[in-house]
Write a protein that holds these residues in place. Structure first.
Motif, short mmCIF file in Angstrom:
data_model
loop_
_atom_site.label_atom_id
_atom_site.label_comp_id
_atom_site.label_asym_id
_atom_site.label_seq_id
_atom_site.Cartn_x
_atom_site.Cartn_y
_atom_site.Cartn_z
N UNK A 42 59.82 3.36 25.24
CA UNK A 42 59.29 3.84 23.97
C UNK A 42 58.83 5.28 24.19
N UNK A 43 59.33 6.17 23.39
CA UNK A 43 59.04 7.60 23.56
C UNK A 43 57.77 7.98 22.79
N UNK A 44 56.84 8.59 23.50
CA UNK A 44 55.68 9.22 22.88
C UNK A 44 55.71 10.71 23.23
N UNK A 45 55.26 11.53 22.30
CA UNK A 45 55.17 12.96 22.56
C UNK A 45 53.69 13.32 22.69
N UNK A 46 53.33 13.84 23.86
CA UNK A 46 51.95 14.23 24.14
C UNK A 46 51.95 15.72 24.51
N UNK A 47 51.31 16.53 23.70
CA UNK A 47 51.28 17.98 23.90
C UNK A 47 52.68 18.57 24.03
N UNK A 48 53.62 17.99 23.30
CA UNK A 48 54.99 18.50 23.31
C UNK A 48 55.86 17.95 24.41
N UNK A 49 55.29 17.13 25.29
CA UNK A 49 56.04 16.56 26.40
C UNK A 49 56.42 15.11 26.09
N UNK A 50 57.63 14.71 26.51
CA UNK A 50 58.02 13.32 26.40
C UNK A 50 57.27 12.48 27.43
N UNK A 51 56.69 11.40 26.97
CA UNK A 51 56.06 10.41 27.85
C UNK A 51 56.74 9.07 27.59
N UNK A 52 57.10 8.38 28.66
CA UNK A 52 57.80 7.10 28.52
C UNK A 52 56.83 5.93 28.69
N UNK A 53 56.83 5.05 27.71
CA UNK A 53 56.04 3.83 27.76
C UNK A 53 56.98 2.63 27.74
N UNK A 54 56.59 1.51 28.32
CA UNK A 54 57.45 0.32 28.26
C UNK A 54 57.70 -0.08 26.81
N UNK A 55 58.94 -0.40 26.52
CA UNK A 55 59.32 -0.81 25.17
C UNK A 55 59.06 -2.31 25.02
N UNK A 56 57.98 -2.66 24.34
CA UNK A 56 57.52 -4.05 24.30
C UNK A 56 58.14 -4.81 23.12
N UNK A 57 59.45 -4.77 23.03
CA UNK A 57 60.09 -5.39 21.86
C UNK A 57 60.05 -6.92 21.90
N UNK A 58 59.83 -7.48 23.06
CA UNK A 58 59.77 -8.95 23.18
C UNK A 58 58.33 -9.47 23.23
N UNK A 59 57.38 -8.61 22.86
CA UNK A 59 55.97 -9.00 22.94
C UNK A 59 55.70 -10.32 22.19
N UNK A 60 56.34 -10.47 21.02
CA UNK A 60 56.12 -11.67 20.21
C UNK A 60 57.36 -12.56 20.19
N UNK A 61 58.21 -12.43 21.21
CA UNK A 61 59.44 -13.21 21.22
C UNK A 61 60.49 -12.56 20.33
N UNK A 62 61.65 -13.20 20.26
CA UNK A 62 62.75 -12.68 19.44
C UNK A 62 63.29 -13.85 18.62
N UNK A 63 63.02 -13.81 17.34
CA UNK A 63 63.26 -14.97 16.48
C UNK A 63 64.73 -15.35 16.39
#
Length: 802
Positions: free
Chosen positions: A148-169
């Motif tokens: 998951x891309x976040x922009x902090x002060x103009x820089x790309x920061x990578x966070x884990x993409x938690x798409x399965x946090x609630x399962x996948x229906x």
């Protein structure tokens, strides 16, 4: 269940309360979304079962599309649309006080891909099901996707993409179909019936557990399958620390494209690729053998398609199964393998044509390496017979050479079909990049220009425009997108053009609200929305775009008489975590945006927006709102592109180089309905082959270029120091590999031309209409029919229409 609004509401409330043990009034949006999703999945399950049974009972040939990526996007509204229940459900939910749009926002984009490769695979699955064709997908169920891309002060920061946090229906776990995949260990030989045989022993096992997702066809009862494999610890004994083994195992299906700058990452990528193909092929053959005794007939009933080089290990894996498990001879096994497997090449970039060091490959996959080595020996022997004494040619074409296994070479040698994805791309493959392979096997090479699902990217993403099209030419275009050409007959229909204009303005206003919400910046919907959204890569030349914006900023500031139609430049892009240069370009875009958007002297004329975490659901909001589609890759580098097609289908006008499918867009829409600039592919390739380009000449001769390039390091951006020195050096010290400075003047000129054209409202609307009218060719339905007829030899296998 969905026969009418009242029945739906009653069943929805009953299911929600029974599932979550709470009243409707106490339920959350997530409870409501999951309830609806599970109801839809159950509704389509009988068709899913019957589709598989139909394929089995009729003995129809089935294709399996092996891809490291499947960029599905959200499926809630898409599935409702395909089963024809969107209106019933939307109205029923509305009476319960639920907005279907808000419920759709609850669904996470499936984290199964990154860019065009994965979205193409998803469009292909949609078309296969909608055309009643027996085709399925095989991929990996990444726990965290890319990032998951976040922009902090103009820089790309990578966070884990938690798409399965609630399962996948939408998925169904099928643990009973799990398969154990071997790594490491050794190979031992033995004799059986007078023949020499091999087996893989002392291996470390990883269990591949399948999760199946239904792929629902539009207005048909065909439901194909996307099977995703999850890596889990195996019950087999292991010779290492249990926690270390667990971590290493789960990492195989944790992230898409792990960083491979070090050996650990390279091994992980290789593990992923073998994990995908071994689990998929063994599962496919297990199913095949329930109905067929001999694997000699496999190509009559099964097609395996390799989407780029990532699944190329399918070739030696199928050979291994045929040799070691089915006891076929080499020649028989090779004939079955090559007739079963086909390959799509997606790039001419040498760095994207995977090569794996033998020192890592051989210990990780010992039996697979033995088979590849034998394929290479036999192939080189054949080359020697054809070209005796031509060591240079044999060395260049070998599958194993200079300590590396060349996956693209293996793919070409081990398949019966090799296709490019746009006419120019295929020509470059045949005439330059793979010319030696083309010379010995010209019959293998063919072109299949990419396509996109018009149902996802027009019918779903732009419903008001879709409704207007239906009102104008009838509904046949949904099933037969080539019918969009009838729009051209209405070129002078002032009412149609006026309604198109109003729809575009409404889409732009919606996107402007999204931009305000996400960035806090107010943009003018009356401005030109000029958009470049795609993976961040040097050859895609986001740098050319932002340098030109810097030039416009300086022009507005320095020349009081300068006038131009207001523009909003919109970017969306992820840079690979280890791609330092691409991350610098993201920082540059933000530095320019910060300067432009906070300067009252220019920001009534110019705005720069970067929308973080670009993904399918965000793309569905961007494409319908776009006026100008930036497709500005260095000619010869973009194999095809599919974003260009999505923009075109939504009425945006392409501003681009003659690269990839841009050429075919120009041919279809007409030269008067596209803005073309820059070097041609042949000119670029000539520079690469013969030299003659000197970026410093353009820097010294064009004051515009000198001003913007100098701005990278002369204090134009306060407080950034030498932040952009890498970009400066790439343009001048490293001679501008992708010809940004060479094409700058042409790019600036075409932007002036596009700006003037936009101010002629009627003329622009006609350009927009002609792009939509000729976009039907770029539907993935057309592409899939070509694959089905020319490569896979599969036919439509319809059940009843919904």
């Amino acid at each position: 269940m969905f026969s009418n609004k009242e029945e739906f509401k009653a069943l929805f409330l009953q299911r929600l309360e029974m599932t979550y043990g709470k009243s409707f009034n106490d339920s959350t949006k997530w409870d409501q979304f999951h309830t609806l999703g599970s109801m839809i999945r159950e509704y389509i399950s009988p068709d899913w079962i019957q589709t598989n049974e139909r394929y089995r009972s009729t003995g129809t040939k089935q294709v399996y599309y092996l891809s490291i990526e499947f960029l599905l996007g959200r499926l809630l509204r898409h599935n409702l649309m395909n089963i024809g229940m969107e209106e019933v459900v939307s109205n029923g939910l509305k009476e319960l006080g639920i907005d279907l749009d808000e419920l759709e926002e609850v669904e996470a984009d499936a984290g199964l891909g990154n860019g065009g490769l994965g979205r193409l695979a998803a469009c292909f699955l949609d078309s296969l099901a909608s055309l009643n064709m027996p085709g399925h997908g095989c991929g990996i169920r990444y726990k965290h996707g890319l990032f998951e891309q976040k922009i902090v002060d103009g820089y790309q920061v990578e966070l884990p993409e938690q798409w399965l946090r609630h399962g996948h229906v939408w998925e169904v776990r099928k643990a009973d179909l799990a398969i154990n995949i071997p790594f490491w260990g050794t190979v031992e030989s033995y004799t059986e019936k007078g023949g020499l045989r091999f087996r893989h022993v002392d291996a470390e096992m990883i269990t591949a557990v399948p999760y199946d997702i239904p792929v629902v066809g539009y207005n048909t009862n065909t439901v194909n399958t996307l099977r995703l494999w999850s890596a889990e610890p195996s019950p087999y004994p292991i010779n290492k620390d249990i926690l270390k083994y667990k971590r290493e195992t789960e990492s195989v299906s944790e992230f898409l494209y792990p960083d491979d700058t070090h050996d650990e990452g390279k091994i992980l990528r290789l593990k992923q690729q073998y994990f995908l193909v071994s689990a998929s092929i063994r599962s496919i053959i297990r199913s095949y053998k329930r109905n067929h005794a001999s694997l000699l007939k496999l190509p009559q009933y099964i097609g395996l398609h390799i989407n780029d080089t990532h699944p190329v290990l399918a070739i030696p894996e199928l050979m291994r199964i045929l040799l070691d498990e089915e006891k076929l001879g080499w020649d028989q096994a090779w004939e079955v393998t090559t007739k079963t497997i086909s390959y799509t090449n997606h790039t001419t970039l040498s760095e994207a044509l995977e090569k794996w060091p033998i020192r890592l490959f051989q210990p990780l996959l010992p039996r697979i390496y033995m088979i590849i080595n034998e394929i290479n020996e036999r192939f080189c022997k054949d080359l020697w017979l054809r070209y005796p004494g031509d060591w240079e040619r044999i060395e260049a074409m070998a599958i194993i050479a200079h300590g590396k296994v060349k996956m693209a070479h293996l793919a070409i040698v081990g398949s019966h079909s090799v296709n490019g994805v746009a006419k120019i791309h295929t020509d470059i493959l045949k005439q330059r990049e793979m010319v030696r392979f083309f010379e010995i096997s010209p019959e293998k090479f063919n072109n299949k220009t990419n396509g996109i699902s018009h149902r996802r990217w027009l019918l779903k993403a732009n419903p008001r425009l879709a409704a207007l099209i239906t009102e104008t030419i009838g509904p046949s275009w949904v099933g037969n997108p080539s019918s969009l050409s009838h729009l051209g007959e209405h070129l002078n229909d002032q009412s149609l053009l006026g309604q198109m204009n109003a729809i575009k303005r409404g889409n732009k206003e919606s996107l402007a609200l999204k931009i305000k919400e996400k960035t806090g910046i107010t943009v003018d919907p009356a401005s030109i929305f000029d958009v470049q959204v795609k993976r961040l890569h040097a050859y895609k030349r986001q740098l050319l775009n932002i340098l030109h914006i810097m030039h416009l900023y300086k022009q507005i500031k320095d020349d009081q008489s300068f006038n131009m139609h207001p523009r909003t430049f919109i970017f969306g892009a992820k840079a690979s975590p280890g791609y330092y240069y691409a991350k610098k370009i993201i920082k540059l875009i933000h530095a320019v945006a910060d300067k432009v958007n906070h300067d009252p002297k220019v920001n009534d004329k110019l705005k720069v927006i970067f929308l973080e975490n670009y993904r399918v659901s965000l793309a569905e909001e961007i494409f319908p709102a776009t006026d100008i589609s930036e497709q500005i890759s260095t000619a010869s580098k973009e194999a095809s592109g599919t974003g260009n097609m999505k923009f075109m289908m939504n009425g945006a006008v392409t501003l681009g180089t003659l690269d990839g499918a841009n050429i075919e867009i120009m041919e279809k829409a007409g030269e008067e309905n596209i803005f073309v600039f820059g070097l041609s592919a042949s000119e670029v390739l000539n520079y690469y082959q013969n030299g003659g380009y000197h970026s410093r000449e353009y820097y010294h001769l064009d004051t515009r270029i000198r001003n913007v390039v100098d701005s990278l390091g002369n204090g134009f951006f306060p407080g950034v120091g030498d932040e952009f020195e890498t970009i400066y050096d790439s343009l001048l010290m490293q001679n501008d590999q992708y010809f940004v400075l060479r094409d700058f003047a042409s790019y600036a000129d075409i932007h002036k031309q596009a700006g003037k054209a936009y101010e002629n409202e009627q003329g622009w609307l006609k350009m927009s209409l002609m792009n939509i009218a000729h976009s039907g060719y770029f539907s993935s339905d057309r592409t899939i029919r070509e694959y089905a007829d020319d490569i896979w030899n599969i036919n439509s296998s319809p059940g009843a229409v919904r």
